[in-house]
Design an enzyme around this catalytic site. Structure first.
Site, mmCIF file in Angstrom:
data_model
loop_
_atom_site.group_PDB
_atom_site.id
_atom_site.type_symbol
_atom_site.label_atom_id
_atom_site.label_comp_id
_atom_site.label_asym_id
_atom_site.label_seq_id
_atom_site.Cartn_x
_atom_site.Cartn_y
_atom_site.Cartn_z
ATOM 1 N N GLU A 1 9.347 76.206 -51.464
ATOM 2 C CA GLU A 1 9.288 77.639 -51.219
ATOM 3 C C GLU A 1 9.063 78.265 -52.581
ATOM 4 O O GLU A 1 9.827 77.973 -53.508
ATOM 5 C CB GLU A 1 10.664 78.098 -50.728
ATOM 6 C CG GLU A 1 10.726 78.564 -49.315
ATOM 7 C CD GLU A 1 12.145 78.948 -48.956
ATOM 8 O OE1 GLU A 1 12.426 80.144 -48.940
ATOM 9 O OE2 GLU A 1 12.962 78.035 -48.706
ATOM 10 N N ARG B 1 19.838 64.146 -51.142
ATOM 11 C CA ARG B 1 19.351 64.957 -52.254
ATOM 12 C C ARG B 1 19.964 64.460 -53.551
ATOM 13 O O ARG B 1 20.998 63.784 -53.553
ATOM 14 C CB ARG B 1 19.646 66.431 -52.024
ATOM 15 C CG ARG B 1 21.118 66.803 -52.061
ATOM 16 C CD ARG B 1 21.356 68.240 -51.626
ATOM 17 N NE ARG B 1 20.745 69.205 -52.500
ATOM 18 C CZ ARG B 1 19.752 70.040 -52.117
ATOM 19 N NH1 ARG B 1 19.291 70.018 -50.901
ATOM 20 N NH2 ARG B 1 19.258 70.911 -52.965
ATOM 21 N N LYS C 1 19.343 76.662 -56.770
ATOM 22 C CA LYS C 1 18.482 77.714 -57.318
ATOM 23 C C LYS C 1 19.287 78.975 -57.610
ATOM 24 O O LYS C 1 19.061 79.650 -58.601
ATOM 25 C CB LYS C 1 17.392 78.055 -56.307
ATOM 26 C CG LYS C 1 16.167 77.171 -56.364
ATOM 27 C CD LYS C 1 15.138 77.646 -55.342
ATOM 28 C CE LYS C 1 14.133 76.557 -55.035
ATOM 29 N NZ LYS C 1 13.390 76.818 -53.801
HETATM 30 P P1 ATP Z 1 16.184 76.690 -51.185
HETATM 31 O O1 ATP Z 1 17.652 76.834 -51.139
HETATM 32 O O2 ATP Z 1 15.521 77.830 -51.866
HETATM 33 O O3 ATP Z 1 15.532 76.268 -49.905
HETATM 34 P P2 ATP Z 1 15.473 74.061 -52.072
HETATM 35 O O4 ATP Z 1 16.112 73.370 -53.223
HETATM 36 O O5 ATP Z 1 15.569 73.515 -50.713
HETATM 37 O O6 ATP Z 1 16.021 75.517 -52.202
HETATM 38 P P3 ATP Z 1 12.616 74.080 -51.683
HETATM 39 O O7 ATP Z 1 11.602 74.825 -52.461
HETATM 40 O O8 ATP Z 1 12.746 74.386 -50.255
HETATM 41 O O9 ATP Z 1 13.963 74.301 -52.448
HETATM 42 O O10 ATP Z 1 12.446 72.528 -51.884
HETATM 43 C C1 ATP Z 1 11.227 71.855 -51.870
HETATM 44 C C2 ATP Z 1 11.450 70.388 -51.606
HETATM 45 O O11 ATP Z 1 12.273 69.815 -52.603
HETATM 46 C C3 ATP Z 1 12.140 70.167 -50.280
HETATM 47 O O12 ATP Z 1 11.420 69.194 -49.555
HETATM 48 C C4 ATP Z 1 13.504 69.694 -50.639
HETATM 49 O O13 ATP Z 1 13.983 68.787 -49.713
HETATM 50 C C5 ATP Z 1 13.307 69.060 -52.011
HETATM 51 N N1 ATP Z 1 14.525 69.164 -52.819
HETATM 52 C C6 ATP Z 1 15.161 70.278 -53.187
HETATM 53 N N2 ATP Z 1 16.284 70.006 -53.885
HETATM 54 C C7 ATP Z 1 16.363 68.653 -53.963
HETATM 55 C C8 ATP Z 1 17.300 67.728 -54.534
HETATM 56 N N3 ATP Z 1 18.388 68.143 -55.193
HETATM 57 N N4 ATP Z 1 17.041 66.415 -54.418
HETATM 58 C C9 ATP Z 1 15.942 65.983 -53.774
HETATM 59 N N5 ATP Z 1 15.035 66.782 -53.202
HETATM 60 C C10 ATP Z 1 15.232 68.111 -53.276
HETATM 61 MG MG MG Z 2 14.436 74.704 -48.878
#
Ligand code: ATP
Ligand code: MG
Length: 595
Positions: free
Chosen positions: A61, A296, A306
């Site tokens: 996102e 994760r 974030k």
């Molecule tokens: P938000 O809370 O804004 O949704 P988010 O960390 O999920 O934050 P995204 O931009 O939706 O952010 O994440 C993009 C991709 O990165 C997603 O597929 C998510 O699963 C992966 N991702 C995010 N944080 C992690 C993490 N700590 N470890 C592994 N993958 C991650």
């Molecule tokens: Mg997300």
């Protein structure tokens, strides 16, 4: 011929690799067609067989800077596609009109490219934005309504929440659940046409209000939001929910394996329900993409939310998103992390189905292993005090005589040549290399002891001068003749101590930023205290150092091993070669945290 899978069998296997290998073996996706761009069933059916053996995607996102957890996801998705003859799409998940900012789009593209990956495959760009699929999503919603699988619910949000039930209580059917197809269609179009205010109605899937999985209790598909979207402007005032949008995005892009983090596990039944229904209706092709969840990344001594990262920046606890202490990709880069070290890290931690914490030292270890064979060596004195060699003029003929010395650029690669620097009457040494009364096992400078100044001469310590406060102002020594490194007989004088130094005549004054971990506790914010109270107060110390003259030409972002001290990088933002050298400590030579 070896298949890409066999070629990479050296890489540690994990359950996601096994899933892919099984699908390739069984030819699960071998008959898919690809029109050359995302599209519905009819569009894709007109295309040739999909040249990509698998398709994965990284779907951020655009609402913030990427962090080390995203790096894991990028390495995983792009890495698996590369290893198995597939293609990975970079997809901006921009279905939420209010949160996204265009500024983040560029930073995300930079981060993916910097990490060594590319969404261009054989001349075709696979950069997509979910908002381009709004028309199809709307069509899919009308299809579900027509098939009796969705309805417009006009309960108040409070009632809707209450009627969903919980883990112990089944939900209660909405009074709007029995609306006719025609009535639903008409009302949904009124939603689309802006006739209803925000929150007045939602489109819901009609599944099962008593399902043990709460996500299957008629989840919302569309909500009303009178908001401008950065891509579609004011065309829409209804927007799809993430759970509805994401499977559709995957399907339109021919994704085969949709990897996400564990918190989406409970969404998987809806993912499959939706795509099965759309396939039945002929809107998308079969077999549809499948979702697989992995744990994760949680990294000790940092935060990877974030929201918390933003708070650190907004409240000035760090210098910005690219502060070298931040676990953001821009921060890690400025700290001196390399793309290769992050790839190595991602490979080493692998993927699993169980949530766990990875120790920060694993990240540092990957960096050391990457930098050790690459980084040029240099001497630097971080806490300088002057060493004066009293008999220099006597032995060398004149006090201002300088004696050229040299050392290999890299100890294991003679082809990289040698660094040159000058030995003279005055040298900078580390303050901690002198002790008036040496503790047991101290072999460096103390009165009467002999040490070698690395790559230079042996000296015998005479003593030190102090100011009124007792602070040492200079250390004094005498040169031991005929001991210069590399000259015949230099080893005749045996010493136990070998110390680094920089010449006063040719040393370069530099700002050195000694970074340490951002938080003082391994799992910040997980206990009773607010995470901000757990910030490490000593995460940055700035010192004025002297570095050897070979660093005069150091370019921003260039990495070095400062002998004895660890790895350092010329700051990519503020370092000015020759004029204003600024070096960041990346990490020490070995793991010493807490010792
Ligand atoms: P938000 O809370 O804004 O949704 P988010 O960390 O999920 O934050 P995204 O931009 O939706 O952010 O994440 C993009 C991709 O990165 C997603 O597929 C998510 O699963 C992966 N991702 C995010 N944080 C992690 C993490 N700590 N470890 C592994 N993958 C991650
Ligand atoms: Mg997300």
């Amino acid at each position: 011929m070896t298949s890409p899978a066999e070629k990479d069998s050296a890489k540690p296997s994990h359950f996601l690799r096994q899933i892919i290998e099984r699908d390739l073996e069984q030819g699960t996706y071998s008959q898919r067609r690809w029109a050359g761009h995302p599209g519905d069933a009819d569009t894709q059916q007109k295309g040739p067989l999909d040249p990509a053996r698998i398709r994965t995607r990284f779907p951020p996102e655009p609402n913030g800077y990427l962090h080390v957890g995203h790096a894991k996801s990028i390495c995983l998705n792009f890495g698996l596609a590369r290893d198995y003859g597939g293609i990975c799409h970079l997809r901006f998940d921009d279905t939420n009109p209010e949160k996204e900012e265009v500024e983040y789009v560029e930073s995300i593209k930079d981060a993916v490219r910097w990490l060594g990956f590319d969404w261009d495959a054989k001349g075709t760009s696979h950069l997509y934005q979910a908002s381009d699929y709004f028309d199809f999503m709307y069509r899919a919603a009308e299809y579900l309504i027509g098939a009796g699988l969705a309805y417009v619910d006009e309960q108040t949000p409070e009632l809707m929440r209450a009627n969903r039930g919980d883990f112990s209580r089944p939900g209660v059917d909405s009074p709007f659940r029995k609306r006719s197809v025609d009535e639903n269609l008409q009302r949904f179009r009124e939603m689309r046409d802006g006739q209803l205010p925000d929150g007045a109605a939602v489109l819901r899937a009609k599944i099962d209000m008593a399902s043990p999985n709460i996500n299957m209790r008629d989840p919302a598909l569309y909500r009303i939001k009178h908001a401008e979207h950065h891509n579609t402007g004011d065309k829409w005032c209804i927007y799809p929910m993430y759970t509805f949008a994401h499977p559709i995005e995957d399907a339109l892009e021919n994704i085969t394996h949709s990897f996400c983090t564990l918190e989406f596990e409970d969404q998987r039944p809806f993912y499959d329900w939706l795509l099965d229904r759309l396939a039945e209706g002929g809107l998308i092709n079969k077999p549809h993409p499948r979702q697989y969840e992995f744990a994760r990344l949680n990294l000790t001594y940092v935060v990877t939310s974030k929201r918390k990262l933003k708070q650190l920046v907004d409240e000035g606890h760090v210098g910005g998103w690219d502060d070298p202490r931040m676990p953001t990709i821009v921060g890690l880069r400025r700290r001196g992390y390399t793309p290769e070290s992050l790839q190595l890290f991602a490979e080493r931690i692998g993927v699993s189905k169980a949530d766990s914490w990875i120790d920060y030292s694993v990240l540092e270890g990957a960096l050391r292993d990457d930098l050790d064979p690459k980084a040029a060596r240099a001497m630097a004195v971080l806490d300088p005090v002057k060493l004066v060699i009293e008999n220099w003029g006597e032995v060398m003929g004149a006090d201002d005589k300088l004696d050229p010395c040299s050392a290999p650029v890299h100890p294991h690669d003679a082809s990289r040549g040698r660094r040159q620097f000058m030995f003279g009457r005055e040298l900078w040494i580390e303050r901690t290399d002198y002790e008036e009364t040496p503790p047991k096992g101290f072999f460096r400078l103390f009165p009467g002891n002999k040490v070698r100044l690395k790559y230079g001469h042996v000296v015998e310590c005479v003593g030190a001068d102090r100011d009124a406060n007792g602070t040492i102002t200079q250390v004094r020594a005498k040169l031991v003749p005929d001991t210069k490194s590399g000259t015949p007989g230099a080893d005749a004088v045996k010493v136990k101590g070998n110390i680094t130094w920089v010449g006063v005549a040719d040393g370069l004054k530099a700002e050195v930023r000694l970074y340490d971990r951002l938080f003082a506790v391994p799992q910040p914010g997980t206990g009773e205290k607010d995470f901000l109270e757990e910030i490490n107060p000593d995460s940055l110390k700035v010192v004025t150092a002297y570095v050897e003259p070979s660093l005069r030409e150091a370019k921003g972002d260039e990495k070095f091993q400062f002998e004895r001290h660890g790895y350092f990088v010329a700051d990519r933002v503020e370092h000015r070669p020759g004029e204003r050298p600024v070096f960041n400590r990346v990490t020490g030579l070995k793991d010493s945290w807490g010792k």
